[in-house]
Design an enzyme around this catalytic site. Structure first.
Site, mmCIF file in Angstrom:
data_model
loop_
_atom_site.group_PDB
_atom_site.id
_atom_site.type_symbol
_atom_site.label_atom_id
_atom_site.label_comp_id
_atom_site.label_asym_id
_atom_site.label_seq_id
_atom_site.Cartn_x
_atom_site.Cartn_y
_atom_site.Cartn_z
ATOM 1 C CD GLU A 238 -2.983 1.101 2.246
ATOM 2 O OE1 GLU A 238 -3.693 2.109 2.457
ATOM 3 O OE2 GLU A 238 -3.177 0.010 2.815
ATOM 4 C CE LYS A 254 -9.898 0.060 6.127
ATOM 5 N NZ LYS A 254 -8.960 -0.847 6.773
#
Length: 427
Positions: A238, A254
């Site tokens: 990420e 997410k």
């Protein structure tokens, strides 16, 4: 004379009022393996985000290490320290004019803990840290060896990893999820990310295990950062924040499912995961808008499913043009800690995290990566482990919304940490 006193006496005040902590190697900070790794050859340097062509030829030029107890502003300290060592990052809105010729400073590793990020956001963390020897800020400036160094020739040590001990039980984790749902019902938050911690004793050199972790498939920020008596291994996919030629990019992740055909279909069809994801994208849009030119914030990709090890994950890309005069310190203040590991609103979520999580987040849920003239590339330290000389530490969790099922959230955290623990054990 105590080690603390000797360290203080050796500190050197640099320009901009920044203190450089010298490299002091002592035996009172855990097994010699971690300390030796910090003092090892250039070939051992594998900092996440560092240029691939340089990793085998890097040599440390200067280091700043800082703990929250030291006081001061970590964002300002980092920017000032870098400027004092030839890496001016006072205006990221302009393309870099410098080039590296192989002889000067190449760039720097930058690490910021979750606690330091919370401090920057105005929500100091008070939970005890499970690995207190780890710093809250580390900046390491690197140059090049004249010729690439040969790989290290240390003999391999026997590696043993003991049983993992969780900092909370499955029941306590599930109860914390229920508490977040109650807070959402009251209107305190829209979403809060809960993170659990585990630690295991080890014997031998932890560096090979941490390097295995950094080599996992999909680790965009794979690598290792070491210090005296500590080491961090990262396999994060990420992007917390990337700045190149005045463009700001963040890629929040997410939503997670097993990497099967059915898991992908389920993730794409989940209203709960999509709502959780969109809330964080909105939060990241707001974070970037604080430091961007007006009207330039855009979402390039929304809820794109990508694979990390045995998991599908939903990722988006948010982009903006940096505001004129944006410096590194303001960039860190606006983006740390990352929205995908805190919640929305960010400060209210941090307050709840501090009340519910039994221990601090340590090396996880912070920032780790590479900075150079005109460029910042920091990963969010998910899928991250740390060694403190005595134990290995891991963290894992997930975002809680009104639709969260406590048992499912506990299972998701376990699924995220399973490949990390197996890799560290050598399986």
């Amino acid at each position: 004379m105590s080690r603390r006193k000797s360290t203080e006496r050796m500190r050197k005040v640099e320009p901009y009022g920044v203190e450089t902590l010298p490299q002091v190697y002592s035996s009172d900070r855990g097994p010699a393996a971690v300390t030796a790794a910090h003092n090892g050859p250039a070939a051992s340097i594998d900092v996440p985000g560092a240029p691939a062509a340089c990793r085998g030829a890097l040599t440390e030029r200067a280091r700043l290490q800082w703990h929250l107890r030291d006081g001061g502003d970590p964002a300002a300290l980092a920017e000032g320290f870098l400027a004092a060592h030839g890496l001016a990052l006072h205006d990221l809105s302009r393309p870099a004019t410098a080039h590296h010729d192989g002889a000067g400073v190449c760039g720097a590793a930058l690490y910021l803990s979750a606690a330091a990020g919370a401090y920057l956001a105005g929500a100091p963390a008070t939970a005890p840290e499970p690995a207190p020897t780890l710093p809250d800020l580390t900046v390491v400036v690197y140059g090049h060896h004249p010729t690439p160094a040969a790989p290290a020739g240390r003999p391999a040590s026997v590696w043993w990893l003991g049983e993992w001990a969780e900092s909370w039980t499955r029941r306590q984790h599930a109860d914390a999820v229920t508490s977040v749902r109650a807070a959402i019902g009251r209107g305190d938050v829209y979403q809060t990310n809960l993170v659990g911690h585990a630690a295991a004793p080890y014997a031998g050199d932890p560096l090979p295990a941490l390097r295995r972790l950094g080599a996992l498939p999909g680790a965009r920020y794979g690598g290792v950062l070491t210090g005296e008596g500590w080491a961090i291994g990262c396999a994060s996919p990420e992007t917390l924040i990337e700045v190149t030629d005045g463009q700001l990019i963040t890629r929040p992740i997410k939503g997670t499912r097993p990497a099967t055909a059915a898991g992908r279909v389920e993730l794409l069809a989940s209203a709960k995961e999509r709502a959780e994801h969109v809330m964080i994208v909105d939060l990241e849009r707001n974070d970037l808008a604080r430091i961007a030119r007006t009207g330039t914030v855009t979402v390039d990709e929304l809820f794109t499913v990508r694979r990390w090890c045995d998991l599908w994950q939903a990722e988006s890309t948010v982009r903006a043009a940096a505001a004129d005069g944006l410096g590194l310190a303001d960039l860190l203040r606006a983006t740390c800690p990352g929205g995908s590991v805190t919640g929305a609103p960010k400060r209210a979520a941090l307050t709840q995290i501090n009340a519910l999580e039994p221990v601090g987040r340590g090396a996880s849920m912070g920032a780790l990566g590479w900075v150079a003239p005109g460029r910042v590339d920091l990963g969010l330290t998910i899928r991250t482990a740390a060694a403190d000389g005595r134990r290995l530490h891991t963290w894992a969790g997930g975002g809680i919304t009104w639709d969260s099922d406590p048992a499912a959230e506990v299972a998701e955290a376990a699924a995220k940490t399973a490949p990390i623990r197996a890799t560290l054990a050598g399986r």
